[in-house]
Design an enzyme around this catalytic site. Structure first.
Site, PDB file in Angstrom:
ATOM      1  N   GLU A  14       0.844  -1.194   0.000  1.00  0.00           N
ATOM      2  CA  GLU A  14       0.000   0.000   0.000  1.00  0.00           C
ATOM      3  C   GLU A  14       0.877   1.241   0.000  1.00  0.00           C
ATOM      4  O   GLU A  14       1.854   1.328   0.748  1.00  0.00           O
ATOM      5  CB  GLU A  14      -0.920   0.021   1.228  1.00  0.00           C
ATOM      6  CG  GLU A  14      -1.959  -1.085   1.227  1.00  0.00           C
ATOM      7  CD  GLU A  14      -2.907  -0.982   2.403  1.00  0.00           C
ATOM      8  OE1 GLU A  14      -2.538  -0.331   3.406  1.00  0.00           O
ATOM      9  OE2 GLU A  14      -4.012  -1.526   2.323  1.00  0.00           O
ATOM     10  N   ARG A 106     -23.569   0.191   6.353  1.00  0.00           N
ATOM     11  CA  ARG A 106     -24.469   0.586   7.446  1.00  0.00           C
ATOM     12  C   ARG A 106     -24.553   2.105   7.470  1.00  0.00           C
ATOM     13  O   ARG A 106     -23.839   2.793   6.753  1.00  0.00           O
ATOM     14  CB  ARG A 106     -23.913   0.088   8.780  1.00  0.00           C
ATOM     15  CG  ARG A 106     -22.477   0.560   9.017  1.00  0.00           C
ATOM     16  CD  ARG A 106     -21.921   0.106  10.344  1.00  0.00           C
ATOM     17  NE  ARG A 106     -20.501   0.341  10.459  1.00  0.00           N
ATOM     18  CZ  ARG A 106     -19.943   1.509  10.769  1.00  0.00           C
ATOM     19  NH1 ARG A 106     -20.720   2.568  10.987  1.00  0.00           N
ATOM     20  NH2 ARG A 106     -18.635   1.649  10.864  1.00  0.00           N
TER      21      ARG A 106
END
Length: 208
Positions: A14, A106
């Protein structure tokens, strides 16, 4: 080391992004293939990997960049057939490049700033989706109005690196101001337990 520890030598690399902004897009999808986005939030101000301030719309974005965030989120939702309220999170670096972080499936703590700016009730829409209802097409024509900032109020000890500070709340008072929304489940005399997040309330300010 990876092979010895996990039985696989495969690695993920990353890139480290210094001073990148944390920008996320609120979205909702129904069971009929519709996906709608409600702008973006800037959640860059964080402490111990927890958001402290959230702002909508995100400041200092040109219109093309702003819409690119929305389009990324919408295309992702369409691709996976997403059905629920959710948030696509991105990193936005100093060179103007956008990187996908994760998808939160959510409603998040900071959803009220989006509700105030876009004039929607995300909880109600989420319940409609759960009941199999088709989201109204007029959601696609909504526009952002005004600006909102949310501050999370924590029971923390600044002298101890802002670590959670459980105990009894001796006094808790919120101002009564036009444009201020307070989301809280605590009041004076309540105890802050050691078992949960130390957040006491969210103070959301809105103005035109």
């Amino acid at each position: 080391e990876a092979l010895a520890a996990f039985g696989s030598g495969e690695l993920f690399l990353e890139a480290y992004k210094d001073a990148a902004r944390h920008v996320e897009v609120q979205m909702i999808g129904d069971t009929h293939g519709n996906v709608f986005t409600f702008g973006e939030r800037d959640c860059t101000a964080q402490r111990r990997h927890q958001k402290v301030l959230e702002e909508a719309p995100a400041p200092d974005l040109d219109d093309a960049t702003r819409r690119s965030f929305w389009n990324y989120a919408k295309s992702l939702g369409k691709e996976v057939g997403y059905q629920n309220a959710g948030t696509c999170e991105f990193l936005y670096d100093a060179l103007g490049k956008v990187y996908f972080l994760e998808m939160n499936t959510r409603l998040q703590v900071e959803h009220p700033v989006t509700e105030l700016v876009w004039g929607v009730d995300l909880v109600s829409l989420q319940l409609d989706v759960a009941m199999g209802k088709k989201l109204p097409e007029e959601l696609d024509h909504k526009v952002a109005k005004g600006h909102a900032i949310e501050a999370r109020l924590y029971a923390e000890s600044p002298s101890k690196g802002f670590m959670p500070s459980p105990g009894t709340i001796t006094s808790l008072k919120f101002p009564q101001l036009v444009g201020l929304r307070v989301d809280s489940g605590y009041e004076s005399g309540d105890g802050v337990p050691i078992y949960y997040d130390a957040m006491l309330a969210k103070l959301i300010c809105y103005g035109p």
